[in-house]
Design an enzyme around this catalytic site. Sequence first.
Site, PDB file in Angstrom:
ATOM      1  N   TYR A   8      -0.533  -3.436  -3.647  1.00 36.49           N
ATOM      2  CA  TYR A   8      -1.565  -4.445  -3.415  1.00 36.49           C
ATOM      3  C   TYR A   8      -1.165  -5.797  -4.003  1.00 36.49           C
ATOM      4  CZ  TYR A   8      -4.829  -0.982  -1.598  1.00 36.49           C
ATOM      5  OH  TYR A   8      -5.444  -0.021  -0.820  1.00 36.49           O
ATOM      6  N   GLU A  24      -8.719   5.462  -3.509  1.00 31.91           N
ATOM      7  CA  GLU A  24      -7.447   6.158  -3.288  1.00 31.91           C
ATOM      8  C   GLU A  24      -7.052   6.990  -4.498  1.00 31.91           C
ATOM      9  OE1 GLU A  24      -5.028   2.821  -2.080  1.00 31.91           O
ATOM     10  OE2 GLU A  24      -6.422   2.451  -0.429  1.00 31.91           O
TER      11      GLU A  24
END
Length: 398
Positions: free
Chosen positions: A98, A140
Amino acid sequence: MLSEQSVPVVRATLPAVGAAIGDITRLFYQKLFDAHPELLRDLFNRGNQANGEQQRALAGSIAAFAGLLLERPDTRPDVMLSRIAHKHASLGITSDQYKIVHRHLFAAIGDVLGDAVTPEVAAAWDEVYWLMANALVAVEARLYEEAGVAEGDVWRRMEVVERREESAGAVSLVLRPADERPTAPFRPGQYVSVRVELPDGARQIRQYSLSAAPGRSGLRITVKRVRGDGTPEGEVSSWLHERAREGDVLTVSAPFGDLALAERDGPLLLASAGIGVTPMLAMLDHLVAAGATRPVTVVHADRSPADHAHRQEQRDLIGALPGARLHLWYEEPGERAPEASAGRADLTGLELPEDLTVYLCGPVPFMRAVRGDLLRRGVPAEAIHYEVFGPDLWLGQQ
């Protein structure tokens, strides 16, 4: 929740960002792949990059998330986040990636919008990004924990123990762990990713629904060969059709997916088109194994009986459920399906009981039409669940 200082900035700039989001995401992927070519080679779907679907999906998710932060500040968009997180987990996405996305996305925003990106604007959209990214990382992490694997470590070797032709263009593969460890548990409706090494050395990944119930001696996937029709043919589906045989070993992820059959007793509607039948087969198989007596309405649409994957199996499963009924539509019925209706699926005449739970899978136009019909007939939006094969171009358009 967005901070007080960011809300007016995002509200004022969302139209401009939204208008430019397509250009931003195209430039973002260009920058990302220039810096990290291995991501295009071994992680992202090259076909979806070539036709622009991945760019449109990213643009839609960012715009939808920002809009929801403004319109529903006290409600987190859990459905959207869950769908994205399950897909990310099936690819083995890790939290550090990310940061890479952030770097190149904001470089693209600066290049496209130029001087309009003041420090105040940059800070507000930075907040939007990290609210979404951190929420996804949290979901996640929970998915990895539930799967019993370390972050991103979702892959295992599985042997093809059975191969069957299920229609003119679909083949099923039954997979068992090559290391003799137990088969991973899953919920009916979920999928796995399959990673194959192509002739040019790229390791491409695709998701395939599990098409039989949990508790079987292996995991079964059904692969429809993606024909080009003027565009490149499906790389992974073609490879599996041409090369995957009994005794071969494939690299397969743990099961993920948020389209999973809920354990309850109310009436069900399972509506599918084309290869979208696969998660519905797992649900039907599970209901039969559980001895379910709940009312089940099954709707399926296809091009023709020859194209209908698992056609007889679906009939047999429905026949084993005392409360199930099948409604078929074929664009080209022919003489092999006198009981089927001609044309596209039409739910107008179907009885819709109260407390109905709906599962949809198939091409987006099919799901959009069916969902619209159901909403007009009073089925609550929260009772309608769906699965999209490939980038979710439906985000923010419902």
